[in-house]
Design a protein around this motif. Sequence first.
Motif, PDB file in Angstrom:
ATOM      1  N   ALA A  80     -44.262  24.134  13.817  1.00 38.51           N
ATOM      2  CA  ALA A  80     -43.705  22.950  14.474  1.00 38.51           C
ATOM      3  C   ALA A  80     -44.635  22.440  15.563  1.00 38.51           C
ATOM      4  CB  ALA A  80     -42.328  23.272  15.054  1.00 38.51           C
ATOM      5  N   VAL A  81     -45.289  23.347  16.291  1.00 37.97           N
ATOM      6  CA  VAL A  81     -46.210  22.934  17.356  1.00 37.97           C
ATOM      7  C   VAL A  81     -47.435  22.266  16.753  1.00 37.97           C
ATOM      8  CG1 VAL A  81     -47.636  23.763  19.259  1.00 37.97           C
ATOM      9  CG2 VAL A  81     -45.371  24.734  18.887  1.00 37.97           C
ATOM     10  N   LEU A  82     -47.929  22.793  15.632  1.00 39.16           N
ATOM     11  CA  LEU A  82     -49.094  22.183  14.995  1.00 39.16           C
ATOM     12  C   LEU A  82     -48.793  20.773  14.510  1.00 39.16           C
ATOM     13  CD1 LEU A  82     -50.602  25.134  12.912  1.00 39.16           C
ATOM     14  CD2 LEU A  82     -51.503  24.140  15.012  1.00 39.16           C
ATOM     15  N   ARG A  83     -47.555  20.534  14.095  1.00 36.75           N
ATOM     16  CA  ARG A  83     -47.191  19.202  13.607  1.00 36.75           C
ATOM     17  C   ARG A  83     -46.940  18.213  14.732  1.00 36.75           C
ATOM     18  NH1 ARG A  83     -44.020  22.359   9.962  1.00 36.75           N
ATOM     19  NH2 ARG A  83     -42.201  21.999  11.275  1.00 36.75           N
ATOM     20  N   ALA A  84     -46.728  18.717  15.956  1.00 38.18           N
ATOM     21  CA  ALA A  84     -46.440  17.822  17.076  1.00 38.18           C
ATOM     22  C   ALA A  84     -47.679  17.008  17.426  1.00 38.18           C
ATOM     23  CB  ALA A  84     -45.975  18.636  18.277  1.00 38.18           C
ATOM     24  N   PRO A  85     -47.556  15.700  17.622  1.00 33.28           N
ATOM     25  CA  PRO A  85     -48.733  14.878  17.943  1.00 33.28           C
ATOM     26  C   PRO A  85     -49.251  15.160  19.347  1.00 33.28           C
ATOM     27  CG  PRO A  85     -46.729  13.561  18.060  1.00 33.28           C
ATOM     28  CD  PRO A  85     -46.319  14.899  17.508  1.00 33.28           C
ATOM     29  N   GLY A  86     -50.557  15.014  19.532  1.00 36.74           N
ATOM     30  CA  GLY A  86     -51.170  15.131  20.850  1.00 36.74           C
ATOM     31  C   GLY A  86     -51.378  16.546  21.329  1.00 36.74           C
ATOM     32  N   LEU A  87     -51.332  17.558  20.428  1.00 36.49           N
ATOM     33  CA  LEU A  87     -51.473  18.941  20.881  1.00 36.49           C
ATOM     34  C   LEU A  87     -52.881  19.206  21.411  1.00 36.49           C
ATOM     35  CD1 LEU A  87     -50.394  21.807  21.171  1.00 36.49           C
ATOM     36  CD2 LEU A  87     -51.055  22.230  18.798  1.00 36.49           C
ATOM     37  N   SER A  88     -53.909  18.804  20.656  1.00 38.07           N
ATOM     38  CA  SER A  88     -55.283  19.078  21.099  1.00 38.07           C
ATOM     39  C   SER A  88     -55.585  18.367  22.410  1.00 38.07           C
ATOM     40  CB  SER A  88     -56.264  18.647  20.004  1.00 38.07           C
ATOM     41  OG  SER A  88     -56.091  17.270  19.693  1.00 38.07           O
ATOM     42  N   GLU A  89     -55.093  17.134  22.585  1.00 42.13           N
ATOM     43  CA  GLU A  89     -55.304  16.432  23.856  1.00 42.13           C
ATOM     44  C   GLU A  89     -54.615  17.144  25.006  1.00 42.13           C
ATOM     45  OE1 GLU A  89     -54.307  15.149  21.107  1.00 42.13           O
ATOM     46  OE2 GLU A  89     -55.781  13.646  20.470  1.00 42.13           O
ATOM     47  N   TYR A  90     -53.419  17.680  24.745  1.00 39.61           N
ATOM     48  CA  TYR A  90     -52.704  18.389  25.810  1.00 39.61           C
ATOM     49  C   TYR A  90     -53.460  19.654  26.220  1.00 39.61           C
ATOM     50  CZ  TYR A  90     -48.922  20.665  28.343  1.00 39.61           C
ATOM     51  OH  TYR A  90     -48.165  21.276  29.308  1.00 39.61           O
ATOM     52  N   VAL A  91     -53.990  20.392  25.242  1.00 40.94           N
ATOM     53  CA  VAL A  91     -54.739  21.607  25.557  1.00 40.94           C
ATOM     54  C   VAL A  91     -55.998  21.263  26.354  1.00 40.94           C
ATOM     55  CG1 VAL A  91     -56.024  23.532  24.562  1.00 40.94           C
ATOM     56  CG2 VAL A  91     -53.835  22.852  23.584  1.00 40.94           C
ATOM     57  N   ALA A  92     -56.701  20.203  25.943  1.00 41.80           N
ATOM     58  CA  ALA A  92     -57.912  19.802  26.677  1.00 41.80           C
ATOM     59  C   ALA A  92     -57.581  19.429  28.118  1.00 41.80           C
ATOM     60  CB  ALA A  92     -58.578  18.633  25.954  1.00 41.80           C
ATOM     61  N   GLN A  93     -56.458  18.749  28.319  1.00 43.24           N
ATOM     62  CA  GLN A  93     -56.064  18.362  29.675  1.00 43.24           C
ATOM     63  C   GLN A  93     -55.700  19.595  30.504  1.00 43.24           C
ATOM     64  OE1 GLN A  93     -52.780  15.652  29.765  1.00 43.24           O
ATOM     65  NE2 GLN A  93     -52.701  15.548  31.992  1.00 43.24           N
TER      66      GLN A  93
END
Length: 795
Positions: A594-607
């Motif tokens: 479910a987390v992988l399907r959530a949009p904006g995950l990579s951007e959130y981790v980078a932030q």
Amino acid sequence: MRPSFLRRYSHWLLPFLAAATVLVIGARLITVGVTERSRELHRAAQTAVVSHARLIDAQLLTLLDQARRDADQVPATGIAATSAPAVSGKPDTGAFWMSSAGTVVAGSTGTPEVAGAIAQEWAGADGAARGGGGALFGPVRYGSQWLVAARAQVPARAGESQASAAYWTVSYVSLDALLQRADFGSLVKEGYDFQLSQPDPLARVPRVFLSSRAAPLEQPSLATVFAPPAVAGTPGRAFLTLAVRPKSGWYPARELSGEIGLLALLAWALAFGAYDLTHSLKRTQSVLATTRERLHDANERLAGEIEQRENLQKSFEHARYHDAFTGLPNRRYFMDQLDRTLRDLRRRRRRRIAIALIDIERLRLISDTLGHTAGDELLLQAAQRCAAALVGTEHVLARFGVSQLAVLASEVDSPAAAQALADRLQQARQEPFELRQHRLSITSRVGFTCLESGVQRAEDALREADLALSVAKQQQSQRAVAYVAGMGGAAVSLVSLEADLHVALDRREFRLLYQPIVDLRAQRAVGVEALLRWWHPVEGLLTPDRFLAIAEESGVIVPVTRWIITRVCRLAAEWRTRLPQGDDFYISVNLSAAVLRAPGLSEYVAQALAEAHLPAHTLKFELSEGGLISNVTTARAVLDAFHDMGIELMLDDFGTGYSSLSYLQLFPFDYVKVDRPFVSRTGSERANQAITSAILQMASNLGLRAVAEIVETQAAAQTLMQMGCEYGQGYFFSPPVEAEEAFRQLRSAGGFQAQTAGQEHEPLPEDSPTVMLPAGMIIESRITDTESDAEHSAG
């Protein structure tokens, strides 16, 4: 000209008259039927919209009464000595004090920013909008939600000046919460489109707050929600307008098209028959035989059409009550038969019946990997085995869901016989299934109920079997589960737990523990794995199987995982400042599907990494096979983004899935975590060691580093090191510990000391086995060396 014209086309006159007559009469009947149906829909829609408008009006009145009660409770000492008004305790409501100038003068029980926004909006509104001694205001947009507020003037006390009484108490609630309390969601269940708006006299265009459709509703049924009057005896102003319209429209298009088509067919048939009759009458006696032959042919064609129509009707009936893919009876057929059987039970025509639900696990996984038709073939084979187990029993076997079969035994001798029947259904899947050159072993769960009276409705009887199936899914035993009276309470508890889970993050009920990952040769911790726990305020420490599947299904796992990532990044940044320069470590976090399907995950981790000023290699992500198989394309794009950022990836539970090797090629993994390297699966310790050695050798050849999970003895650690395994993790080294204890082990340079079973590192008061979350996170609690492999297998 006219007589010759009539003679030329006289043979068309009768067909035209017949067709016109049928069309006129049929059109009139269709028009009357459609009009009456439309009137019924309008009456039902008007009743529904008025009913829901009254419910909304009652909630608005409750909100205003709350504000007035808070104003009347102000003591003689004034606002300054008064605490914030009391509210219901719901997270989407609040109250505060406000001056006549629109300034918040006392603390609020909600969000201060929300109180300030409402006060500012109210101060800027005109007098008509603000009202007198008590009034409603709004809806006001705050962020992504609309708020409705009620204000009541604080009455002047004896001995106070008029200026000191120029205060107001304000109660507010989100529009979504107000509508939910008014049971607004039932409109959708009743089959209506809706639009909630507010008249805007200035713009002359209503403000739409909530609508089920993007386009305006055509010819809706309307109801006005009047704001409660500010002064008793005065009429309330129009506050909201509710419009509803049936989703299928006021006219049943499907029925109308069918009737029109039938009418056209009938008109054509009559016109054709009239034409043939007129043409035949004009023939001479010399061609009478030919005419009779043609009439015979026409009759044969008509008989063929009738037969074709009957066959088509039978096909329609079969399609209505049978599954299109497997040919099994469907849910509708099963419910009809169950309703008839319950009526027979009430009339004492039957003594006892049994209802069983069979759920085939991992059927969706098989459909996704081998194709949806393969899943249907597997379900059909399972149904054939169940039918063989039911030989000699009067029964109905149907496909009840995507992965479920339902059985209705119309006559059973006793509850013990029903249990034996359910056990036979459970045992029917024990032999492997042959499916497209694959030999598959599947597991299934069976829940059943035995009824001796017919007082239940079909839905109630089916609900008992469904509750028993839910209990069967939670048990390790493969035995079929019978319904007992207490199972209903367990379902209610599950619903309550899901409601608490939605607010657990805001209440700070989640906490993290950390289990070290050890370099087997250097005997020192090189990293830790972040593990999640939920401390419930009423039920205490909950085991993972109580809430993790709920978190995955409800979507709560996405904000919780983001909270974990932020917490871990901040903690890692703090540890780096406390460790000597040159000492390095990492913290791994589990990610779910479910987390992988959530949009904006990579951007959130980078932030999160940027805000913590943390290098990317300090953070690692662990993913299980189940989190990757649901959506390979999306997962690959997200993992490639992580790898490009410098975050290393671990494939968790390597060696337990049948397709893990393909994932090592599809995804950019750097580590593999070998699941339980010395747990006996074949009964031979030598065979288990050979399998573990082969897995480690294969990982090394692929350029991957291996981490052995659940290492519990010194002998296991030494054997793993001899096999070439670089890292280990388990209770032999350390149980999950608090952050400070994990930091102490990371900082220790004198070699890692294995933990004994008697040492106490677990800060929580209850023990539970290691469990892998369906959401992709792990919760572990203290275990001892005496626990069995069956307890470990719960993870």
